[in-house]
Design a protein around this motif. Structure first.
Motif, PDB file in Angstrom:
ATOM      1  N   PRO A  33      24.412  28.218  14.255  1.00 12.59           N
ATOM      2  CA  PRO A  33      24.189  29.586  14.737  1.00 12.59           C
ATOM      3  C   PRO A  33      22.839  29.713  15.443  1.00 12.59           C
ATOM      4  CG  PRO A  33      23.940  29.464  12.347  1.00 12.59           C
ATOM      5  CD  PRO A  33      24.432  28.133  12.805  1.00 12.59           C
ATOM      6  N   GLN A  34      22.795  30.609  16.389  1.00 11.17           N
ATOM      7  CA  GLN A  34      21.580  30.892  17.160  1.00 11.17           C
ATOM      8  C   GLN A  34      21.218  32.360  16.958  1.00 11.17           C
ATOM      9  OE1 GLN A  34      20.124  28.383  19.060  1.00 11.17           O
ATOM     10  NE2 GLN A  34      21.690  27.062  18.207  1.00 11.17           N
ATOM     11  N   LEU A  35      19.972  32.718  17.241  1.00 12.73           N
ATOM     12  CA  LEU A  35      19.565  34.120  17.118  1.00 12.73           C
ATOM     13  C   LEU A  35      20.403  35.020  18.016  1.00 12.73           C
ATOM     14  CD1 LEU A  35      15.666  33.853  16.909  1.00 12.73           C
ATOM     15  CD2 LEU A  35      17.247  34.487  15.089  1.00 12.73           C
ATOM     16  N   ASP A  36      20.863  34.497  19.139  1.00 12.82           N
ATOM     17  CA  ASP A  36      21.697  35.298  20.045  1.00 12.82           C
ATOM     18  C   ASP A  36      23.065  35.617  19.458  1.00 12.82           C
ATOM     19  OD1 ASP A  36      19.633  35.235  21.890  1.00 12.82           O
ATOM     20  OD2 ASP A  36      20.443  33.491  22.948  1.00 12.82           O
ATOM     21  N   ASP A  37      23.467  34.897  18.409  1.00 14.43           N
ATOM     22  CA  ASP A  37      24.763  35.126  17.771  1.00 14.43           C
ATOM     23  C   ASP A  37      24.719  36.277  16.770  1.00 14.43           C
ATOM     24  OD1 ASP A  37      25.732  32.924  19.155  1.00 14.43           O
ATOM     25  OD2 ASP A  37      25.353  31.541  17.491  1.00 14.43           O
ATOM     26  N   ILE A  38      23.539  36.770  16.430  1.00 15.42           N
ATOM     27  CA  ILE A  38      23.408  37.763  15.362  1.00 15.42           C
ATOM     28  C   ILE A  38      24.231  39.027  15.612  1.00 15.42           C
ATOM     29  CG2 ILE A  38      21.771  39.298  14.184  1.00 15.42           C
ATOM     30  CD1 ILE A  38      19.769  37.008  14.249  1.00 15.42           C
ATOM     31  N   PRO A  39      24.192  39.645  16.804  1.00 16.36           N
ATOM     32  CA  PRO A  39      24.993  40.862  16.984  1.00 16.36           C
ATOM     33  C   PRO A  39      26.485  40.645  16.708  1.00 16.36           C
ATOM     34  CG  PRO A  39      23.435  40.631  18.784  1.00 16.36           C
ATOM     35  CD  PRO A  39      23.361  39.368  17.981  1.00 16.36           C
ATOM     36  N   GLU A  40      27.019  39.530  17.153  1.00 14.75           N
ATOM     37  CA  GLU A  40      28.431  39.222  16.911  1.00 14.75           C
ATOM     38  C   GLU A  40      28.691  38.995  15.418  1.00 14.75           C
ATOM     39  OE1 GLU A  40      31.593  35.674  17.936  1.00 14.75           O
ATOM     40  OE2 GLU A  40      29.866  35.950  19.240  1.00 14.75           O
ATOM     41  N   LEU A  41      27.778  38.299  14.747  1.00 14.41           N
ATOM     42  CA  LEU A  41      27.939  38.048  13.314  1.00 14.41           C
ATOM     43  C   LEU A  41      27.867  39.346  12.515  1.00 14.41           C
ATOM     44  CD1 LEU A  41      25.752  34.821  13.029  1.00 14.41           C
ATOM     45  CD2 LEU A  41      28.246  34.958  12.916  1.00 14.41           C
ATOM     46  N   ILE A  42      26.977  40.246  12.908  1.00 16.04           N
ATOM     47  CA  ILE A  42      26.882  41.543  12.220  1.00 16.04           C
ATOM     48  C   ILE A  42      28.162  42.334  12.413  1.00 16.04           C
ATOM     49  CG2 ILE A  42      25.698  43.775  12.262  1.00 16.04           C
ATOM     50  CD1 ILE A  42      23.100  42.226  12.820  1.00 16.04           C
ATOM     51  N   GLU A  43      28.693  42.299  13.614  1.00 13.80           N
ATOM     52  CA  GLU A  43      29.958  42.998  13.905  1.00 13.80           C
ATOM     53  C   GLU A  43      31.081  42.474  13.000  1.00 13.80           C
ATOM     54  OE1 GLU A  43      32.001  45.947  15.855  1.00 13.80           O
ATOM     55  OE2 GLU A  43      29.903  45.435  16.169  1.00 13.80           O
ATOM     56  N   ILE A  44      31.148  41.170  12.850  1.00 15.99           N
ATOM     57  CA  ILE A  44      32.170  40.563  11.983  1.00 15.99           C
ATOM     58  C   ILE A  44      31.943  40.963  10.533  1.00 15.99           C
ATOM     59  CG2 ILE A  44      33.057  38.382  11.083  1.00 15.99           C
ATOM     60  CD1 ILE A  44      32.435  37.169  13.870  1.00 15.99           C
ATOM     61  N   VAL A  83      19.800  43.420  10.620  1.00 16.40           N
ATOM     62  CA  VAL A  83      20.493  42.550   9.671  1.00 16.40           C
ATOM     63  C   VAL A  83      20.418  43.074   8.241  1.00 16.40           C
ATOM     64  CG1 VAL A  83      20.273  40.447  11.016  1.00 16.40           C
ATOM     65  CG2 VAL A  83      18.480  41.046   9.424  1.00 16.40           C
ATOM     66  N   LEU A  84      19.430  43.911   7.953  1.00 11.59           N
ATOM     67  CA  LEU A  84      19.238  44.355   6.576  1.00 11.59           C
ATOM     68  C   LEU A  84      20.362  45.280   6.090  1.00 11.59           C
ATOM     69  CD1 LEU A  84      15.383  44.883   6.500  1.00 11.59           C
ATOM     70  CD2 LEU A  84      16.717  42.908   5.756  1.00 11.59           C
ATOM     71  N   THR A  85      20.829  46.176   6.937  1.00  8.46           N
ATOM     72  CA  THR A  85      21.880  47.108   6.522  1.00  8.46           C
ATOM     73  C   THR A  85      23.162  46.376   6.133  1.00  8.46           C
ATOM     74  OG1 THR A  85      20.930  48.812   7.927  1.00  8.46           O
ATOM     75  CG2 THR A  85      23.206  49.141   7.197  1.00  8.46           C
ATOM     76  N   PRO A  86      23.710  45.498   6.987  1.00  5.28           N
ATOM     77  CA  PRO A  86      24.929  44.805   6.576  1.00  5.28           C
ATOM     78  C   PRO A  86      24.728  43.883   5.375  1.00  5.28           C
ATOM     79  CG  PRO A  86      24.342  44.206   8.828  1.00  5.28           C
ATOM     80  CD  PRO A  86      23.370  45.216   8.371  1.00  5.28           C
ATOM     81  N   LEU A  87      23.549  43.262   5.284  1.00  6.29           N
ATOM     82  CA  LEU A  87      23.291  42.397   4.128  1.00  6.29           C
ATOM     83  C   LEU A  87      23.209  43.215   2.846  1.00  6.29           C
ATOM     84  CD1 LEU A  87      20.720  39.843   5.577  1.00  6.29           C
ATOM     85  CD2 LEU A  87      23.092  39.409   4.929  1.00  6.29           C
ATOM     86  N   ALA A  88      22.593  44.383   2.919  1.00 12.30           N
ATOM     87  CA  ALA A  88      22.521  45.253   1.742  1.00 12.30           C
ATOM     88  C   ALA A  88      23.921  45.710   1.339  1.00 12.30           C
ATOM     89  CB  ALA A  88      21.625  46.451   2.025  1.00 12.30           C
ATOM     90  N   GLN A  89      24.747  46.049   2.311  1.00 11.24           N
ATOM     91  CA  GLN A  89      26.126  46.449   2.008  1.00 11.24           C
ATOM     92  C   GLN A  89      26.883  45.302   1.358  1.00 11.24           C
ATOM     93  OE1 GLN A  89      27.786  47.773   5.715  1.00 11.24           O
ATOM     94  NE2 GLN A  89      26.781  49.767   5.613  1.00 11.24           N
ATOM     95  N   CYS A  90      26.652  44.115   1.840  1.00 18.34           N
ATOM     96  CA  CYS A  90      27.311  42.930   1.294  1.00 18.34           C
ATOM     97  C   CYS A  90      26.889  42.720  -0.159  1.00 18.34           C
ATOM     98  CB  CYS A  90      26.948  41.724   2.144  1.00 18.34           C
ATOM     99  SG  CYS A  90      27.656  40.180   1.590  1.00 18.34           S
ATOM    100  N   LEU A  91      25.599  42.878  -0.433  1.00 19.29           N
ATOM    101  CA  LEU A  91      25.086  42.637  -1.785  1.00 19.29           C
ATOM    102  C   LEU A  91      25.480  43.719  -2.781  1.00 19.29           C
ATOM    103  CD1 LEU A  91      21.543  41.344  -0.858  1.00 19.29           C
ATOM    104  CD2 LEU A  91      23.446  40.003  -1.758  1.00 19.29           C
ATOM    105  N   THR A  92      25.757  44.917  -2.299  1.00 16.28           N
ATOM    106  CA  THR A  92      26.117  45.998  -3.219  1.00 16.28           C
ATOM    107  C   THR A  92      27.607  46.038  -3.530  1.00 16.28           C
ATOM    108  OG1 THR A  92      26.276  47.560  -1.382  1.00 16.28           O
ATOM    109  CG2 THR A  92      24.174  47.443  -2.548  1.00 16.28           C
ATOM    110  N   GLN A  93      28.383  45.159  -2.950  1.00  9.99           N
ATOM    111  CA  GLN A  93      29.816  45.100  -3.267  1.00  9.99           C
ATOM    112  C   GLN A  93      29.990  44.692  -4.725  1.00  9.99           C
ATOM    113  OE1 GLN A  93      31.664  42.246  -0.714  1.00  9.99           O
ATOM    114  NE2 GLN A  93      31.222  43.377   1.149  1.00  9.99           N
ATOM    115  N   GLU A  94      30.994  45.255  -5.358  1.00  9.66           N
ATOM    116  CA  GLU A  94      31.263  44.877  -6.743  1.00  9.66           C
ATOM    117  C   GLU A  94      31.883  43.496  -6.831  1.00  9.66           C
ATOM    118  OE1 GLU A  94      33.244  47.752  -9.138  1.00  9.66           O
ATOM    119  OE2 GLU A  94      32.102  49.407  -8.286  1.00  9.66           O
TER     120      GLU A  94
END
Length: 101
Positions: A33-44, A83-94
């Protein structure tokens, strides 16, 4: 004592005989992965569920793991990527795959 008899040749079964079979082509390795891939990864991460979301989360993790410390500040502090918002959502999943990465 040495035997001079001809050895019997083994006849191969035509069903099991291999005919110049080419091995299956190997899958091409995924590009790192590259830094340019981040928007696509966040979307996924936000729009997909299950394995796809977990794979995207893992690739974001790979961008800032120990071997890529130089990417941590640009990812979080540049304001270019959220990146923090989607990661936080991921971590708060049950439950789910992404939580256990």
């Amino acid at each position: 004592m040495v035997s001079f008899r001809k050895k019997k040749e083994k006849k191969e079964d035509p069903k099991t005989e291999k005919k110049d079979e080419k091995p299956a082509p190997k899958a091409a390795p995924a590009k790192p992965p590259q830094l340019d891939d981040i928007p696509e990864l966040i979307e996924i991460m936000l729009n997909e569920k299950g394995e796809k979301s977990a794979a995207a989360t893992k690739r974001i993790y790979e961008l800032c793991d120990v071997g890529h410390k130089q990417n941590r500040v640009p990812m979080v502090c540049s304001g270019k990527y959220d990146v923090l918002t989607p990661l936080a959502q991921c971590l708060t999943q049950e439950s789910g795959d992404g939580r256990h990465l």
